[in-house]
Scaffold this motif. Structure first.
Motif, PDB file in Angstrom:
ATOM      1  N   LEU A 203       1.017  -1.269   0.022  1.00 50.51           N
ATOM      2  CA  LEU A 203       0.025  -0.059  -0.132  1.00 50.51           C
ATOM      3  C   LEU A 203       1.020   1.189  -0.011  1.00 50.51           C
ATOM      4  CD1 LEU A 203      -2.951   1.254   0.009  1.00 50.51           C
ATOM      5  CD2 LEU A 203      -2.777   0.914   2.728  1.00 50.51           C
ATOM      6  N   VAL A 204       0.841   1.964  -0.943  1.00 51.70           N
ATOM      7  CA  VAL A 204       1.647   3.342  -1.199  1.00 51.70           C
ATOM      8  C   VAL A 204       0.880   4.385  -0.879  1.00 51.70           C
ATOM      9  CG1 VAL A 204       2.902   4.542  -2.781  1.00 51.70           C
ATOM     10  CG2 VAL A 204       2.980   2.119  -3.112  1.00 51.70           C
ATOM     11  N   TYR A 205       1.393   5.471   0.035  1.00 48.77           N
ATOM     12  CA  TYR A 205       0.961   6.760   0.160  1.00 48.77           C
ATOM     13  C   TYR A 205       1.548   7.692  -0.542  1.00 48.77           C
ATOM     14  CZ  TYR A 205      -1.284   4.332   4.196  1.00 48.77           C
ATOM     15  OH  TYR A 205      -1.918   3.472   5.131  1.00 48.77           O
ATOM     16  N   ALA A 206       0.647   8.570  -1.226  1.00 48.53           N
ATOM     17  CA  ALA A 206       1.363   9.689  -1.853  1.00 48.53           C
ATOM     18  C   ALA A 206       0.804  11.242  -1.586  1.00 48.53           C
ATOM     19  CB  ALA A 206       1.239   9.592  -3.373  1.00 48.53           C
ATOM     20  N   ALA A 207       1.493  12.229  -1.560  1.00 48.45           N
ATOM     21  CA  ALA A 207       0.719  13.509  -0.880  1.00 48.45           C
ATOM     22  C   ALA A 207       1.545  14.643  -1.945  1.00 48.45           C
ATOM     23  CB  ALA A 207       0.909  13.703   0.581  1.00 48.45           C
ATOM     24  N   GLY A 208       0.974  15.743  -1.801  1.00 54.41           N
ATOM     25  CA  GLY A 208       1.536  16.925  -2.607  1.00 54.41           C
ATOM     26  C   GLY A 208       0.582  18.053  -2.674  1.00 54.41           C
ATOM     27  N   ALA A 209       0.728  18.903  -3.964  1.00 56.85           N
ATOM     28  CA  ALA A 209      -0.194  20.030  -4.281  1.00 56.85           C
ATOM     29  C   ALA A 209      -0.811  19.214  -5.531  1.00 56.85           C
ATOM     30  CB  ALA A 209       0.573  21.114  -4.453  1.00 56.85           C
TER      31      ALA A 209
ATOM     32  N   ALA B 150      -3.149  10.634  -1.110  1.00 59.23           N
ATOM     33  CA  ALA B 150      -3.900   9.701  -2.071  1.00 59.23           C
ATOM     34  C   ALA B 150      -3.185   8.228  -1.430  1.00 59.23           C
ATOM     35  CB  ALA B 150      -3.413   9.614  -3.233  1.00 59.23           C
ATOM     36  N   THR B 151      -3.804   6.946  -1.691  1.00 55.79           N
ATOM     37  CA  THR B 151      -3.330   5.675  -1.154  1.00 55.79           C
ATOM     38  C   THR B 151      -3.609   4.901  -2.496  1.00 55.79           C
ATOM     39  OG1 THR B 151      -5.471   4.918  -0.608  1.00 55.79           O
ATOM     40  CG2 THR B 151      -3.931   5.834   1.066  1.00 55.79           C
ATOM     41  N   GLY B 152      -2.797   3.961  -2.780  1.00 55.14           N
ATOM     42  CA  GLY B 152      -3.013   3.055  -3.779  1.00 55.14           C
ATOM     43  C   GLY B 152      -2.089   1.888  -3.577  1.00 55.14           C
ATOM     44  N   PRO B 153      -2.076   0.552  -4.361  1.00 57.00           N
ATOM     45  CA  PRO B 153      -2.875   0.767  -5.751  1.00 57.00           C
ATOM     46  C   PRO B 153      -4.481   0.517  -5.422  1.00 57.00           C
ATOM     47  CG  PRO B 153      -1.783  -1.320  -5.344  1.00 57.00           C
ATOM     48  CD  PRO B 153      -1.509  -0.671  -4.226  1.00 57.00           C
ATOM     49  N   THR B 154      -5.123   0.939  -6.364  1.00 57.36           N
ATOM     50  CA  THR B 154      -6.779   1.009  -6.010  1.00 57.36           C
ATOM     51  C   THR B 154      -7.267  -0.529  -6.275  1.00 57.36           C
ATOM     52  OG1 THR B 154      -7.555   1.686  -8.074  1.00 57.36           O
ATOM     53  CG2 THR B 154      -7.222   3.494  -6.369  1.00 57.36           C
ATOM     54  N   SER B 155      -8.133  -1.024  -5.685  1.00 52.47           N
ATOM     55  CA  SER B 155      -8.618  -2.097  -6.190  1.00 52.47           C
ATOM     56  C   SER B 155      -9.407  -2.423  -7.349  1.00 52.47           C
ATOM     57  CB  SER B 155      -9.373  -2.927  -5.172  1.00 52.47           C
ATOM     58  OG  SER B 155     -10.785  -2.090  -4.943  1.00 52.47           O
ATOM     59  N   ASP B 156     -10.021  -1.234  -8.105  1.00 47.82           N
ATOM     60  CA  ASP B 156     -10.472  -1.063  -9.254  1.00 47.82           C
ATOM     61  C   ASP B 156      -9.634  -0.678 -10.447  1.00 47.82           C
ATOM     62  OD1 ASP B 156      -9.957   1.410  -9.016  1.00 47.82           O
ATOM     63  OD2 ASP B 156     -12.261   2.161  -8.942  1.00 47.82           O
ATOM     64  N   GLY B 157      -8.224  -0.667 -10.240  1.00 48.85           N
ATOM     65  CA  GLY B 157      -7.476  -0.263 -11.195  1.00 48.85           C
ATOM     66  C   GLY B 157      -7.667   0.916 -12.031  1.00 48.85           C
TER      67      GLY B 157
ATOM     68  N   ALA C  54      -6.289   6.377  -5.191  1.00 47.67           N
ATOM     69  CA  ALA C  54      -7.368   6.854  -4.572  1.00 47.67           C
ATOM     70  C   ALA C  54      -6.987   8.004  -3.664  1.00 47.67           C
ATOM     71  CB  ALA C  54      -8.185   6.018  -4.008  1.00 47.67           C
ATOM     72  N   VAL C  55      -7.557   9.382  -4.437  1.00 49.60           N
ATOM     73  CA  VAL C  55      -7.326  10.434  -3.465  1.00 49.60           C
ATOM     74  C   VAL C  55      -8.283  10.302  -2.384  1.00 49.60           C
ATOM     75  CG1 VAL C  55      -7.421  13.099  -3.697  1.00 49.60           C
ATOM     76  CG2 VAL C  55      -6.649  11.792  -5.591  1.00 49.60           C
ATOM     77  N   SER C  56      -7.923  10.644  -1.175  1.00 50.08           N
ATOM     78  CA  SER C  56      -8.621  10.801   0.069  1.00 50.08           C
ATOM     79  C   SER C  56      -9.605  11.640   0.021  1.00 50.08           C
ATOM     80  CB  SER C  56      -7.814  10.719   1.352  1.00 50.08           C
ATOM     81  OG  SER C  56      -7.269  12.143   1.283  1.00 50.08           O
ATOM     82  N   GLY C  57     -10.622  11.862   0.894  1.00 48.00           N
ATOM     83  CA  GLY C  57     -11.748  12.638   1.181  1.00 48.00           C
ATOM     84  C   GLY C  57     -11.309  14.016   1.771  1.00 48.00           C
ATOM     85  N   LEU C  58      -9.908  13.927   2.166  1.00 45.39           N
ATOM     86  CA  LEU C  58      -9.368  14.995   3.217  1.00 45.39           C
ATOM     87  C   LEU C  58      -9.074  16.277   2.268  1.00 45.39           C
ATOM     88  CD1 LEU C  58      -8.206  15.329   5.911  1.00 45.39           C
ATOM     89  CD2 LEU C  58      -6.000  14.569   4.994  1.00 45.39           C
ATOM     90  N   ASP C  59      -9.716  17.260   2.794  1.00 49.05           N
ATOM     91  CA  ASP C  59      -9.294  18.657   2.147  1.00 49.05           C
ATOM     92  C   ASP C  59      -8.325  19.426   2.953  1.00 49.05           C
ATOM     93  OD1 ASP C  59      -9.936  21.146   0.694  1.00 49.05           O
ATOM     94  OD2 ASP C  59     -11.344  21.807   2.108  1.00 49.05           O
ATOM     95  N   VAL C  60      -7.268  19.575   2.104  1.00 54.20           N
ATOM     96  CA  VAL C  60      -6.061  20.010   2.682  1.00 54.20           C
ATOM     97  C   VAL C  60      -5.942  21.375   2.051  1.00 54.20           C
ATOM     98  CG1 VAL C  60      -3.577  19.680   2.904  1.00 54.20           C
ATOM     99  CG2 VAL C  60      -4.965  17.714   2.874  1.00 54.20           C
ATOM    100  N   SER C  61      -5.627  22.718   2.815  1.00 56.36           N
ATOM    101  CA  SER C  61      -5.571  23.947   2.338  1.00 56.36           C
ATOM    102  C   SER C  61      -4.295  24.353   1.487  1.00 56.36           C
ATOM    103  CB  SER C  61      -5.848  25.127   3.584  1.00 56.36           C
ATOM    104  OG  SER C  61      -4.761  24.877   4.457  1.00 56.36           O
ATOM    105  N   ARG C  62      -3.208  23.916   1.738  1.00 53.19           N
ATOM    106  CA  ARG C  62      -2.132  23.957   0.978  1.00 53.19           C
ATOM    107  C   ARG C  62      -1.365  22.721   0.668  1.00 53.19           C
ATOM    108  NH1 ARG C  62       0.813  29.193   3.144  1.00 53.19           N
ATOM    109  NH2 ARG C  62       2.268  28.866   1.225  1.00 53.19           N
ATOM    110  N   VAL C  63      -0.080  22.559   0.309  1.00 56.28           N
ATOM    111  CA  VAL C  63       0.768  21.582  -0.143  1.00 56.28           C
ATOM    112  C   VAL C  63       0.961  20.558   1.103  1.00 56.28           C
ATOM    113  CG1 VAL C  63       2.964  22.895   0.117  1.00 56.28           C
ATOM    114  CG2 VAL C  63       2.617  20.826  -1.427  1.00 56.28           C
TER     115      VAL C  63
END
Length: 130
Positions: free
Chosen positions: A70-76, A86-93, A99-108
């Motif tokens: 399970l890989v985590y990615a973040a950025g702007a 975001a996390t991945g890989p997604t199960s639906d390919g 898959a970008v999380s539902g987290l609303d982040v105000s900046r990078v």
């Protein structure tokens, strides 16, 4: 799982399932190792090995024997200046495999750390909410 009750130089008719799905390219390496190509998936899965040897069939199963990475990615986000996690890989390919999380982040988001089931993010953002 030994086939005839003793070790052998090779076994034929070996099947391996990970998460109830058959592996591809199953190959005998030694009495303690087989290799195969695992299908995409997420999380931990059971592993079952079956050796068919004439009239004898030997099987073994390990409940959580394989964990998909399970890989985590973040950025702007491009153009908005808002951050993402975001996390991945997604199960639906999906298109990106993440898959970008539902987290609303105000900046990078500039740094991430995972510890157990928790994900910690740091950066120049003033708020993060879901």
């Amino acid at each position: 799982a030994y086939s005839r009750g003793y070790s052998a130089d090779a076994y034929s008719n070996i099947t391996v399932d990970v998460g109830g799905r058959p592996c591809g390219d199953v190959g005998f390496v030694s009495d303690t190792e087989v290799q195969c190509t695992v299908m995409e998936g997420v999380g931990s899965s059971s592993v079952s090995l079956t050796i068919h040897d004439g009239l004898l069939t030997r099987s073994a199963m390990l409940e959580t024997g394989f964990t998909h990475s399970l890989v985590y990615a973040a950025g702007a986000l491009s153009g908005s200046g808002n951050g993402f996690v975001a996390t991945g890989p997604t199960s639906d390919g999906g298109e990106t495999g993440m898959a970008v999380s539902g987290l609303d982040v105000s900046r990078v988001v500039r740094a991430m750390l995972t510890m157990g089931q928790a994900v910690y993010a740091g950066g120049a953002f003033a708020s993060a909410s879901s």
